[in-house]
Design an enzyme around this catalytic site. Structure first.
Site, PDB file in Angstrom:
ATOM      1  CD  GLU A  21      -2.718   1.334   2.460  1.00 26.75           C
ATOM      2  OE1 GLU A  21      -3.650   0.508   2.450  1.00 26.75           O
ATOM      3  OE2 GLU A  21      -2.533   2.159   3.373  1.00 26.75           O
ATOM      4  CG  HIS A  82      -7.434   2.795  -0.474  1.00 29.49           C
ATOM      5  ND1 HIS A  82      -7.219   2.902   0.884  1.00 29.49           N
ATOM      6  CD2 HIS A  82      -6.661   1.757  -0.897  1.00 29.49           C
ATOM      7  CE1 HIS A  82      -6.354   1.986   1.269  1.00 29.49           C
ATOM      8  NE2 HIS A  82      -5.997   1.276   0.196  1.00 29.49           N
ATOM      9  N   GLY A 113     -14.637   5.420   5.241  1.00 30.71           N
ATOM     10  CA  GLY A 113     -13.742   6.560   5.383  1.00 30.71           C
ATOM     11  C   GLY A 113     -14.044   7.385   6.620  1.00 30.71           C
TER      12      GLY A 113
END
Length: 301
Positions: A21, A82, A113
């Protein structure tokens, strides 16, 4: 082959893989540095990378879709984007998905989120998507099976819900809405993680579950991230780091050993994919991947 197919194949064959990531930098120099790091780290041959959406409740982040498109087109990296939905309109979500689609992206990590930074009491009512499962269902409605959809898992609960079993029920909702795989929040307690995976399976969650691994680069950053994510750090783990906390090089060496040991236990338990939260850094992640023997043969020679 799609990522989910490979993850399922790994379970059948006992073959291990890994992914990275990266987060969206705040400056143009940071973006350039990230491109250079992606270029260097692709020699490790990750199964995929993912790139975060803008944190803090911002309503748009075109740089995310730009990074996703470039990582795919320039570096040939299978890239997962994402996408958060807190306080987002359908128009913003539609634009992000369109840009991901045209940029060659085939995977979305669908997240609720953070609440908007200017509204700490936000409860989702003002937005058009209240939960990540709503976003998962929307992506499936609009794009069918074009995107593989990942969702977040929380082995130690969530700041808004401490009961991990309640979170498992929410995770099952996301999978039932169309999620293809799960990536967990970072953790250091392997026993708890493995128990949580068993409980997920018992709850009927059959999709691949990918553990989120946070390498240790400094004592201060280790404490900060563990505290912020509210994760348990086993006493022996913490003691090993505390013993060398004033020696930065020793912290990296001990940290690499501790994370390596974690990963070995996870792989030995039959979970064959590791997702590294790189924090846009290279050395510690590379050290663990190479020591595990997961790097290409020519890099291990």
């Amino acid at each position: 082959m799609r990522v989910t197919n490979i993850l399922n194949q790994n379970r059948e064959t006992g073959t291990a893989s890994f992914s990275f990531e990266y987060f969206v930098p705040k400056t143009s120099q940071g973006v350039q540095n990230l491109y250079e790091r992606m270029d260097r780290m692709r020699d490790l041959q990750p199964l995929f990378i993912d790139i975060t959406w803008n944190a803090g409740g911002s309503k748009s982040d075109n740089l995310t879709t730009e990074l996703v498109a470039k990582s795919h087109s320039k570096f040939g990296l299978n890239t997962c984007m994402h996408l958060t939905c807190a306080d987002m309109s359908h128009e913003v979500i539609d634009q992000a998905l369109k840009e991901a689609y045209t940029g060659g992206c085939r995977s979305i990590l669908a997240l609720r989120g953070d609440a908007p930074t200017d509204n700490e009491k936000w409860d989702g009512a003002a937005g058009e998507f209240r939960y990540a499962r709503d976003l998962v269902a929307y992506i499936r409605e609009k794009y069918g099976d074009h995107f593989e959809i990942g969702v977040a898992g929380y082995p130690e609960g969530h700041p808004e819900e401490a009961d991990a079993d309640v979170m498992i029920a929410h995770l099952k909702d996301k999978v039932d809405a169309g999620a293809s795989f799960v990536i967990t929040q970072m953790f250091y307690d392997v026993d708890n993680f493995l128990s949580w995976v068993d409980r997920c399976r018992a709850a009927g969650i059959a999709v691949p579950i990918v553990p989120g691994i946070m390498p240790i680069t400094s004592y201060a950053s280790f404490l900060r991230r563990a505290t912020w994510c509210q994760v348990n750090v086993p006493k022996p783990f913490l003691a090993a780091l505390e013993a060398v906390k004033d020696d930065d090089n020793a912290v990296k060496d001990v940290g690499n050993q501790l994370v390596f040991d974690m990963c070995e236990r996870i792989l030995a338990a039959g979970i064959y994919h590791l997702h590294f939260y790189t924090m846009n850094l290279e050395k510690s992640t590379r050290a663990v991947v190479e020591r595990l023997g997961l790097a290409p043969a020519h890099l291990r020679a």
